[in-house]
Design an enzyme around this catalytic site. Structure first.
Site, PDB file in Angstrom:
ATOM      1  N   TYR A  54       0.851  -1.192   0.000  1.00 51.48           N
ATOM      2  CA  TYR A  54       0.000   0.000   0.000  1.00 51.48           C
ATOM      3  C   TYR A  54       0.886   1.241   0.000  1.00 51.48           C
ATOM      4  O   TYR A  54       1.979   1.241   0.583  1.00 51.48           O
ATOM      5  CB  TYR A  54      -0.900   0.040   1.241  1.00 51.48           C
ATOM      6  N   CYS A  62      -1.407   3.967 -12.127  1.00 52.17           N
ATOM      7  CA  CYS A  62      -1.701   3.012 -11.061  1.00 52.17           C
ATOM      8  C   CYS A  62      -3.179   2.648 -11.084  1.00 52.17           C
ATOM      9  O   CYS A  62      -4.053   3.513 -11.005  1.00 52.17           O
ATOM     10  CB  CYS A  62      -1.330   3.580  -9.696  1.00 52.17           C
TER      11      CYS A  62
END
Length: 324
Positions: free
Chosen positions: A131, A298
């Site tokens: 993350y 992304c």
């Protein structure tokens, strides 16, 4: 028959041979234990015991393993360390913003564009997931993670089940992104859903961190979502867009908009709202290689592949496209 003197000499020689053999054996055992990542109390686990660590991190960690585990750094590239949850905010129906506590006066210690790995035990199995914190890299006292839950996502479901006070294991930093001040005059960013997180971290850091106060880079962010309620951190993006209007352009794309006002003249942000998907004409308009030297992407793998194809059509190459 051997004399007593000869016997003594022979026995003395045998003692020395035995002593040397024991010493060599001890040295070999020590080296083997070190190679296998010995588990004695207080020892630093060998990075080879984690099969998800990149070769680059392995090389870095082989050097850092020689130092004490208590090196004053918040993060470790080889060891998972516990971090306590301070606060949980509902960011959307299926997404939470989780704030983790940092030691007093400390920042997480990430470089720009880098991320961290979280580990948990779910249903008896170790699960790990990467993350990117949405908070600035110089943020002191806490860091934020944006976590979207998925039907079959073991880690995301686990994180959504936690509450303030719970601990989560974290390791890092991880990643390949590199940036130098004013390295590019214009950077493009394309995000799908929670793929916003590394894009937001880069924008926040360069626009707001004192370390980059001499940087003049401009940004264009394309943010693809399904519908209005899926737009994550909308208020924060709009605040940044208003404050840095000469350096930050944001375009919201909705594939299934439910609002009549979205992308209409009645909308407050009609110039930033586009119905449908990101298309070639959008890339050609704002992210051609001739005017945009680097583009970061992304999102889901299929989304990333589709966006890269559009960018290649607009003059980009592998060197000018970075995929998180």
């Amino acid at each position: 028959m051997k004399s007593a003197g000869v016997t003594t000499i022979i026995e003395s020689g045998q003692v020395w041979v035995i002593a040397i053999s024991l010493l060599v054996g001890a040295i070999i055992a020590f080296l083997v234990a070190g190679r296998n990542g010995g588990s004695s109390k207080g020892a630093i686990p060998s990075v080879k015991s984690y099969n998800d660590v990149s070769k680059g991190l392995q090389r870095e960690q082989q050097q850092s393993d020689l130092s004490s585990a208590d090196d004053g750094k918040v993060l470790s590239a080889s060891q998972f360390r516990p971090f306590q949850i301070l606060k949980i905010t509902q960011a959307s129906p299926n997404t939470k913003l989780i704030r983790f506590e940092l030691p007093a006066g400390k920042s997480l210690g990430l470089s720009i564009g880098r991320h961290i790995t979280l580990r948990a035990e779910v249903d008896g199995a170790k699960v790990m997931r990467a993350y990117t914190p949405t908070s600035r890299i110089d943020q002191v006292g806490f860091f934020d993670l944006l976590i979207k839950t998925y039907e079959y996502g073991k880690m995301s479901s686990y994180l959504h089940s936690l509450k303030p006070g719970d601990l989560v294991e974290v390791r890092g930093p991880v990643g390949r992104f590199k940036y130098s001040v004013n390295g590019f005059s214009h950077i493009g960013l394309i995000a799908g859903g929670t793929g916003l997180t590394p894009c937001l971290q880069v924008v926040r850091t360069i626009l707001q961190c004192p370390e980059y106060n001499q940087d003049n880079t401009r940004f264009t962010l394309f943010f693809q979502n399904r519908c209005e309620q899926d737009i994550l951190l909308y208020d924060e993006l709009e605040t940044l867009r208003a404050k840095y209007k000469d350096r930050l352009t944001v375009k919201y794309f909705l594939s299934n908009s439910c609002s009549e006002s979205f992308a209409s003249p009645r909308s407050k942000s009609a110039d930033a709202e586009i119905r449908g998907y990101i298309q070639q004409n959008h890339i050609d308009s704002l992210m051609k290689f001739s005017g945009c030297q680097l583009v970061g992407i992304c999102g889901p793998s299929g989304f990333n592949d589709a966006m890269k194809k559009l960018l290649v059509n607009a003059g980009h190459s592998n060197e000018s496209v970075f995929i998180w």
